[in-house]
Write a protein that holds these residues in place. Sequence first.
Motif, PDB file in Angstrom:
ATOM      1  N   CYS A  18      17.142  -1.723  -0.898  1.00  0.00           N
ATOM      2  CA  CYS A  18      17.724  -2.333  -2.098  1.00  0.00           C
ATOM      3  C   CYS A  18      16.687  -2.459  -3.208  1.00  0.00           C
ATOM      4  O   CYS A  18      17.009  -2.291  -4.385  1.00  0.00           O
ATOM      5  CB  CYS A  18      18.307  -3.703  -1.771  1.00  0.00           C
ATOM      6  SG  CYS A  18      19.771  -3.611  -0.737  1.00  0.00           S
ATOM      7  N   SER A  22      17.412  -0.486  -6.682  1.00  0.00           N
ATOM      8  CA  SER A  22      17.571  -1.285  -7.897  1.00  0.00           C
ATOM      9  C   SER A  22      16.517  -0.922  -8.940  1.00  0.00           C
ATOM     10  O   SER A  22      16.813  -0.887 -10.137  1.00  0.00           O
ATOM     11  CB  SER A  22      17.534  -2.774  -7.580  1.00  0.00           C
ATOM     12  OG  SER A  22      16.297  -3.136  -7.024  1.00  0.00           O
ATOM     13  N   TRP A  25      17.713   2.448 -10.422  1.00  0.00           N
ATOM     14  CA  TRP A  25      18.871   2.318 -11.303  1.00  0.00           C
ATOM     15  C   TRP A  25      18.497   1.666 -12.633  1.00  0.00           C
ATOM     16  O   TRP A  25      19.036   2.026 -13.667  1.00  0.00           O
ATOM     17  CB  TRP A  25      19.973   1.533 -10.617  1.00  0.00           C
ATOM     18  CG  TRP A  25      20.741   2.347  -9.620  1.00  0.00           C
ATOM     19  CD1 TRP A  25      20.522   3.645  -9.277  1.00  0.00           C
ATOM     20  CD2 TRP A  25      21.848   1.913  -8.847  1.00  0.00           C
ATOM     21  NE1 TRP A  25      21.420   4.037  -8.319  1.00  0.00           N
ATOM     22  CE2 TRP A  25      22.248   2.994  -8.037  1.00  0.00           C
ATOM     23  CE3 TRP A  25      22.533   0.718  -8.740  1.00  0.00           C
ATOM     24  CZ2 TRP A  25      23.305   2.918  -7.152  1.00  0.00           C
ATOM     25  CZ3 TRP A  25      23.586   0.632  -7.860  1.00  0.00           C
ATOM     26  CH2 TRP A  25      23.971   1.726  -7.078  1.00  0.00           C
ATOM     27  N   THR A  26      17.602   0.679 -12.620  1.00  0.00           N
ATOM     28  CA  THR A  26      17.200   0.073 -13.895  1.00  0.00           C
ATOM     29  C   THR A  26      16.437   1.082 -14.743  1.00  0.00           C
ATOM     30  O   THR A  26      16.563   1.074 -15.962  1.00  0.00           O
ATOM     31  CB  THR A  26      16.344  -1.180 -13.680  1.00  0.00           C
ATOM     32  OG1 THR A  26      15.268  -0.871 -12.810  1.00  0.00           O
ATOM     33  CG2 THR A  26      17.157  -2.311 -13.129  1.00  0.00           C
ATOM     34  N   GLN A  36      12.255  -3.507 -14.713  1.00  0.00           N
ATOM     35  CA  GLN A  36      12.294  -2.775 -13.452  1.00  0.00           C
ATOM     36  C   GLN A  36      11.649  -3.587 -12.339  1.00  0.00           C
ATOM     37  O   GLN A  36      12.165  -3.632 -11.215  1.00  0.00           O
ATOM     38  CB  GLN A  36      11.584  -1.437 -13.588  1.00  0.00           C
ATOM     39  CG  GLN A  36      12.325  -0.439 -14.416  1.00  0.00           C
ATOM     40  CD  GLN A  36      11.545   0.849 -14.569  1.00  0.00           C
ATOM     41  OE1 GLN A  36      10.607   1.107 -13.841  1.00  0.00           O
ATOM     42  NE2 GLN A  36      11.931   1.651 -15.540  1.00  0.00           N
ATOM     43  N   ALA A  39      14.006  -6.488 -11.520  1.00  0.00           N
ATOM     44  CA  ALA A  39      15.155  -6.005 -10.752  1.00  0.00           C
ATOM     45  C   ALA A  39      14.747  -5.612  -9.337  1.00  0.00           C
ATOM     46  O   ALA A  39      15.520  -5.798  -8.397  1.00  0.00           O
ATOM     47  CB  ALA A  39      15.802  -4.828 -11.457  1.00  0.00           C
ATOM     48  N   CYS A  42      14.361  -8.891  -7.464  1.00  0.00           N
ATOM     49  CA  CYS A  42      15.703  -9.429  -7.213  1.00  0.00           C
ATOM     50  C   CYS A  42      16.459  -8.578  -6.203  1.00  0.00           C
ATOM     51  O   CYS A  42      17.234  -9.101  -5.406  1.00  0.00           O
ATOM     52  CB  CYS A  42      16.494  -9.515  -8.512  1.00  0.00           C
ATOM     53  SG  CYS A  42      15.898 -10.786  -9.626  1.00  0.00           S
ATOM     54  N   GLY A  43      16.245  -7.284  -6.223  1.00  0.00           N
ATOM     55  CA  GLY A  43      16.870  -6.414  -5.242  1.00  0.00           C
ATOM     56  C   GLY A  43      16.362  -6.686  -3.835  1.00  0.00           C
ATOM     57  O   GLY A  43      17.110  -6.598  -2.862  1.00  0.00           O
ATOM     58  N   MET A  50      22.451  -7.566  -6.107  1.00  0.00           N
ATOM     59  CA  MET A  50      21.776  -6.964  -7.257  1.00  0.00           C
ATOM     60  C   MET A  50      22.260  -5.545  -7.488  1.00  0.00           C
ATOM     61  O   MET A  50      22.438  -5.123  -8.634  1.00  0.00           O
ATOM     62  CB  MET A  50      20.265  -6.993  -7.043  1.00  0.00           C
ATOM     63  CG  MET A  50      19.476  -6.517  -8.214  1.00  0.00           C
ATOM     64  SD  MET A  50      19.704  -7.619  -9.607  1.00  0.00           S
ATOM     65  CE  MET A  50      18.853  -6.725 -10.863  1.00  0.00           C
ATOM     66  N   LEU A  51      22.486  -4.804  -6.420  1.00  0.00           N
ATOM     67  CA  LEU A  51      23.002  -3.446  -6.577  1.00  0.00           C
ATOM     68  C   LEU A  51      24.393  -3.455  -7.192  1.00  0.00           C
ATOM     69  O   LEU A  51      24.724  -2.598  -8.017  1.00  0.00           O
ATOM     70  CB  LEU A  51      23.013  -2.726  -5.231  1.00  0.00           C
ATOM     71  CG  LEU A  51      21.656  -2.456  -4.602  1.00  0.00           C
ATOM     72  CD1 LEU A  51      21.839  -1.750  -3.275  1.00  0.00           C
ATOM     73  CD2 LEU A  51      20.779  -1.669  -5.525  1.00  0.00           C
ATOM     74  N   LEU A  54      23.994  -4.135 -10.936  1.00  0.00           N
ATOM     75  CA  LEU A  54      23.515  -2.953 -11.652  1.00  0.00           C
ATOM     76  C   LEU A  54      24.577  -1.863 -11.720  1.00  0.00           C
ATOM     77  O   LEU A  54      24.691  -1.153 -12.719  1.00  0.00           O
ATOM     78  CB  LEU A  54      22.245  -2.420 -10.992  1.00  0.00           C
ATOM     79  CG  LEU A  54      20.994  -3.246 -11.217  1.00  0.00           C
ATOM     80  CD1 LEU A  54      19.861  -2.715 -10.367  1.00  0.00           C
ATOM     81  CD2 LEU A  54      20.616  -3.248 -12.674  1.00  0.00           C
ATOM     82  N   TYR A  55      25.350  -1.721 -10.663  1.00  0.00           N
ATOM     83  CA  TYR A  55      26.424  -0.730 -10.672  1.00  0.00           C
ATOM     84  C   TYR A  55      27.472  -1.081 -11.723  1.00  0.00           C
ATOM     85  O   TYR A  55      27.929  -0.219 -12.471  1.00  0.00           O
ATOM     86  CB  TYR A  55      27.067  -0.636  -9.290  1.00  0.00           C
ATOM     87  CG  TYR A  55      28.187   0.363  -9.237  1.00  0.00           C
ATOM     88  CD1 TYR A  55      27.912   1.723  -9.201  1.00  0.00           C
ATOM     89  CD2 TYR A  55      29.513  -0.047  -9.244  1.00  0.00           C
ATOM     90  CE1 TYR A  55      28.938   2.652  -9.164  1.00  0.00           C
ATOM     91  CE2 TYR A  55      30.539   0.877  -9.216  1.00  0.00           C
ATOM     92  CZ  TYR A  55      30.248   2.222  -9.173  1.00  0.00           C
ATOM     93  OH  TYR A  55      31.269   3.124  -9.154  1.00  0.00           O
TER      94      TYR A  55
END
Length: 72
Positions: A18, A22, A25-26, A36, A39, A42-43, A50-51, A54-55
């Motif tokens: 994760c 994450s 993705w950021t 980043q 995130a 946090c991921g 968190m995912l 972000l999704y």
Amino acid sequence: MFFTPYIVHGYFILPFVCLVISAKWTRELGYGLLWQLVAAICGFVLGPIMLLLLYLRGTWLSRRNPKPVAFI
């Protein structure tokens, strides 16, 4: 020997995956390095929550902005 059950049962693998996803993705959403890192932390702590955030952020950005996002 002490850490093998944690690695085998996924207590370390899932948060690490994760964290990586994450952060990736950021980066693809266009955030800076500080976000980043935030995130990624946090991921690691929140995991799939968190995912999901972000999704959803990526899908809402693609609706407002016609530029394609890579992970969607």
